[in-house]
Design a protein around this motif. Sequence first.
Motif, PDB file in Angstrom:
ATOM      1  N   GLY A   1       4.485   1.569  13.696  1.00 33.60           N
ATOM      2  CA  GLY A   1       4.920   0.244  14.124  1.00 33.60           C
ATOM      3  C   GLY A   1       5.910  -0.378  13.163  1.00 33.60           C
ATOM      4  O   GLY A   1       6.873  -1.038  13.577  1.00 33.60           O
ATOM      5  N   TYR A   2       5.695  -0.159  11.877  1.00 31.64           N
ATOM      6  CA  TYR A   2       6.652  -0.663  10.884  1.00 31.64           C
ATOM      7  C   TYR A   2       8.011   0.004  11.078  1.00 31.64           C
ATOM      8  O   TYR A   2       9.049  -0.652  11.055  1.00 31.64           O
ATOM      9  CB  TYR A   2       6.147  -0.432   9.458  1.00 31.64           C
ATOM     10  N   VAL A   3       8.004   1.323  11.274  1.00 32.32           N
ATOM     11  CA  VAL A   3       9.265   2.057  11.406  1.00 32.32           C
ATOM     12  C   VAL A   3       9.983   1.698  12.710  1.00 32.32           C
ATOM     13  O   VAL A   3      11.194   1.451  12.715  1.00 32.32           O
ATOM     14  CB  VAL A   3       9.017   3.582  11.331  1.00 32.32           C
ATOM     15  N   ILE A   4       9.229   1.626  13.802  1.00 32.18           N
ATOM     16  CA  ILE A   4       9.849   1.405  15.115  1.00 32.18           C
ATOM     17  C   ILE A   4      10.224  -0.053  15.352  1.00 32.18           C
ATOM     18  O   ILE A   4      11.283  -0.346  15.901  1.00 32.18           O
ATOM     19  CB  ILE A   4       8.912   1.908  16.233  1.00 32.18           C
TER      20      ILE A   4
ATOM     21  N   TRP B   1      15.605  -6.049   9.314  1.00 33.68           N
ATOM     22  CA  TRP B   1      16.978  -5.792   8.904  1.00 33.68           C
ATOM     23  C   TRP B   1      17.949  -6.692   9.673  1.00 33.68           C
ATOM     24  O   TRP B   1      18.854  -7.288   9.088  1.00 33.68           O
ATOM     25  CB  TRP B   1      17.343  -4.323   9.088  1.00 33.68           C
ATOM     26  N   VAL B   2      17.770  -6.785  10.989  1.00 35.34           N
ATOM     27  CA  VAL B   2      18.642  -7.639  11.794  1.00 35.34           C
ATOM     28  C   VAL B   2      18.473  -9.103  11.374  1.00 35.34           C
ATOM     29  O   VAL B   2      19.456  -9.834  11.250  1.00 35.34           O
ATOM     30  CB  VAL B   2      18.361  -7.453  13.306  1.00 35.34           C
ATOM     31  N   PHE B   3      17.244  -9.520  11.135  1.00 35.71           N
ATOM     32  CA  PHE B   3      16.975 -10.889  10.679  1.00 35.71           C
ATOM     33  C   PHE B   3      17.710 -11.163   9.369  1.00 35.71           C
ATOM     34  O   PHE B   3      18.385 -12.187   9.224  1.00 35.71           O
ATOM     35  CB  PHE B   3      15.462 -11.088  10.532  1.00 35.71           C
ATOM     36  N   ALA B   4      17.627 -10.245   8.414  1.00 32.06           N
ATOM     37  CA  ALA B   4      18.300 -10.429   7.123  1.00 32.06           C
ATOM     38  C   ALA B   4      19.821 -10.442   7.293  1.00 32.06           C
ATOM     39  O   ALA B   4      20.512 -11.317   6.768  1.00 32.06           O
ATOM     40  CB  ALA B   4      17.874  -9.343   6.136  1.00 32.06           C
ATOM     41  N   ARG B   5      20.328  -9.499   8.033  1.00 35.55           N
ATOM     42  CA  ARG B   5      21.784  -9.389   8.215  1.00 35.55           C
ATOM     43  C   ARG B   5      22.353 -10.602   8.936  1.00 35.55           C
ATOM     44  O   ARG B   5      23.358 -11.182   8.521  1.00 35.55           O
ATOM     45  CB  ARG B   5      22.095  -8.095   8.987  1.00 35.55           C
ATOM     46  N   ARG B   6      21.731 -10.987  10.024  1.00 42.88           N
ATOM     47  CA  ARG B   6      22.238 -12.124  10.813  1.00 42.88           C
ATOM     48  C   ARG B   6      22.033 -13.446  10.070  1.00 42.88           C
ATOM     49  O   ARG B   6      22.874 -14.337  10.163  1.00 42.88           O
ATOM     50  CB  ARG B   6      21.575 -12.175  12.184  1.00 42.88           C
ATOM     51  N   SER B   7      20.942 -13.598   9.359  1.00 43.00           N
ATOM     52  CA  SER B   7      20.737 -14.850   8.621  1.00 43.00           C
ATOM     53  C   SER B   7      21.725 -14.963   7.467  1.00 43.00           C
ATOM     54  O   SER B   7      22.131 -16.075   7.109  1.00 43.00           O
ATOM     55  CB  SER B   7      19.288 -14.992   8.150  1.00 43.00           C
ATOM     56  N   TRP B   8      22.147 -13.842   6.890  1.00 40.26           N
ATOM     57  CA  TRP B   8      23.188 -13.876   5.856  1.00 40.26           C
ATOM     58  C   TRP B   8      24.495 -14.415   6.456  1.00 40.26           C
ATOM     59  O   TRP B   8      25.119 -15.317   5.890  1.00 40.26           O
ATOM     60  CB  TRP B   8      23.405 -12.487   5.260  1.00 40.26           C
TER      61      TRP B   8
ATOM     62  N   PHE C   1       4.092  -0.927   4.212  1.00 36.85           N
ATOM     63  CA  PHE C   1       4.311   0.426   4.715  1.00 36.85           C
ATOM     64  C   PHE C   1       3.886   1.461   3.667  1.00 36.85           C
ATOM     65  O   PHE C   1       3.203   2.437   3.995  1.00 36.85           O
ATOM     66  CB  PHE C   1       5.790   0.613   5.088  1.00 36.85           C
ATOM     67  N   LEU C   2       4.275   1.237   2.411  1.00 37.58           N
ATOM     68  CA  LEU C   2       3.875   2.155   1.341  1.00 37.58           C
ATOM     69  C   LEU C   2       2.357   2.200   1.187  1.00 37.58           C
ATOM     70  O   LEU C   2       1.781   3.267   0.964  1.00 37.58           O
ATOM     71  CB  LEU C   2       4.536   1.760   0.020  1.00 37.58           C
ATOM     72  N   LYS C   3       1.702   1.055   1.312  1.00 38.25           N
ATOM     73  CA  LYS C   3       0.237   1.022   1.225  1.00 38.25           C
ATOM     74  C   LYS C   3      -0.383   1.856   2.339  1.00 38.25           C
ATOM     75  O   LYS C   3      -1.369   2.566   2.110  1.00 38.25           O
ATOM     76  CB  LYS C   3      -0.278  -0.418   1.325  1.00 38.25           C
ATOM     77  N   LEU C   4       0.209   1.785   3.535  1.00 38.89           N
ATOM     78  CA  LEU C   4      -0.313   2.584   4.649  1.00 38.89           C
ATOM     79  C   LEU C   4      -0.107   4.071   4.401  1.00 38.89           C
ATOM     80  O   LEU C   4      -1.028   4.875   4.570  1.00 38.89           O
ATOM     81  CB  LEU C   4       0.370   2.170   5.961  1.00 38.89           C
ATOM     82  N   VAL C   5       1.088   4.436   4.003  1.00 30.04           N
ATOM     83  CA  VAL C   5       1.407   5.848   3.789  1.00 30.04           C
ATOM     84  C   VAL C   5       0.594   6.430   2.637  1.00 30.04           C
ATOM     85  O   VAL C   5       0.122   7.564   2.707  1.00 30.04           O
ATOM     86  CB  VAL C   5       2.929   6.025   3.546  1.00 30.04           C
ATOM     87  N   LEU C   6       0.388   5.643   1.591  1.00 27.17           N
ATOM     88  CA  LEU C   6      -0.350   6.108   0.417  1.00 27.17           C
ATOM     89  C   LEU C   6      -1.856   5.864   0.529  1.00 27.17           C
ATOM     90  O   LEU C   6      -2.596   6.100  -0.416  1.00 27.17           O
ATOM     91  CB  LEU C   6       0.191   5.433  -0.849  1.00 27.17           C
ATOM     92  N   ASN C   7      -2.276   5.362   1.683  1.00 27.24           N
ATOM     93  CA  ASN C   7      -3.697   5.098   1.953  1.00 27.24           C
ATOM     94  C   ASN C   7      -4.293   4.111   0.936  1.00 27.24           C
ATOM     95  O   ASN C   7      -5.374   4.317   0.407  1.00 27.24           O
ATOM     96  CB  ASN C   7      -4.488   6.401   1.972  1.00 27.24           C
ATOM     97  N   LYS C   8      -3.576   3.034   0.697  1.00 29.05           N
ATOM     98  CA  LYS C   8      -4.012   2.011  -0.267  1.00 29.05           C
ATOM     99  C   LYS C   8      -4.336   0.693   0.431  1.00 29.05           C
ATOM    100  O   LYS C   8      -4.215  -0.367  -0.161  1.00 29.05           O
ATOM    101  CB  LYS C   8      -2.906   1.749  -1.302  1.00 29.05           C
ATOM    102  N   THR C   9      -4.729   0.750   1.687  1.00 34.52           N
ATOM    103  CA  THR C   9      -5.029  -0.476   2.436  1.00 34.52           C
ATOM    104  C   THR C   9      -6.535  -0.668   2.546  1.00 34.52           C
ATOM    105  O   THR C   9      -7.299   0.290   2.572  1.00 34.52           O
ATOM    106  CB  THR C   9      -4.438  -0.418   3.855  1.00 34.52           C
ATOM    107  N   ASP C  10      -6.930  -1.921   2.634  1.00 35.25           N
ATOM    108  CA  ASP C  10      -8.360  -2.201   2.829  1.00 35.25           C
ATOM    109  C   ASP C  10      -8.598  -3.037   4.087  1.00 35.25           C
ATOM    110  O   ASP C  10      -9.713  -3.416   4.365  1.00 35.25           O
ATOM    111  CB  ASP C  10      -8.938  -2.911   1.605  1.00 35.25           C
TER     112      ASP C  10
END
Length: 173
Positions: A93-96, A103-110, A153-162
């Motif tokens: 979900g993070y990737v898709i 990214w669009v939010f950051a780019r357009r708000s800039w 996302f890193l927490k999910l991939v590295l299994n560091k979520t609670d």
Amino acid sequence: MPIIRMIDGINEVVGRIISVVAILFAAIIIYDVFMRNFYGEPTRWAFDLTKQLYGFYFIMLGGYALRHQAHVRVDLLTSRLGRNARRWVEAAGYVIFFFPFAWVFARRSWDFAMTSYGQREVTYGAVQLPVYPLKIAMFVAAVLLLIQGISEFLKLVLNKTDHLEPMEPLDVR
């Protein structure tokens, strides 16, 4: 992981500092109500200023809310999945969805902020307050949200979520 701690720390500090803005705009509203009701002298600036402060407050806390898992989720399907399956569904979900949106939010708000700054945009009405600081804050908020998404996302991939323990479906009878 140091990058996760750094991103989480940045959003934690920003969230705690920005939370003080709520006290500030509440104080301004109370002052305006007091002036209006007891002296018959409403302020010309309070409404516009509190509207801008609320917008600033609301937008700047997105990364902090994501850090604390406070965003709205629709768990109709994932609530029945096990921990590992939920972890990978959330990562997908993070990737898709999340990263392209952020990214669009950051780019357009800039672009939005730089146009406003270049024009020295102000509000219309009795008191003309500058608008571009709020629009620059939108860009900063978008970046904070994006980097917090990277941390999550890193927490999910590295299994560091609670927060992914199996959930009981809600009884909505």
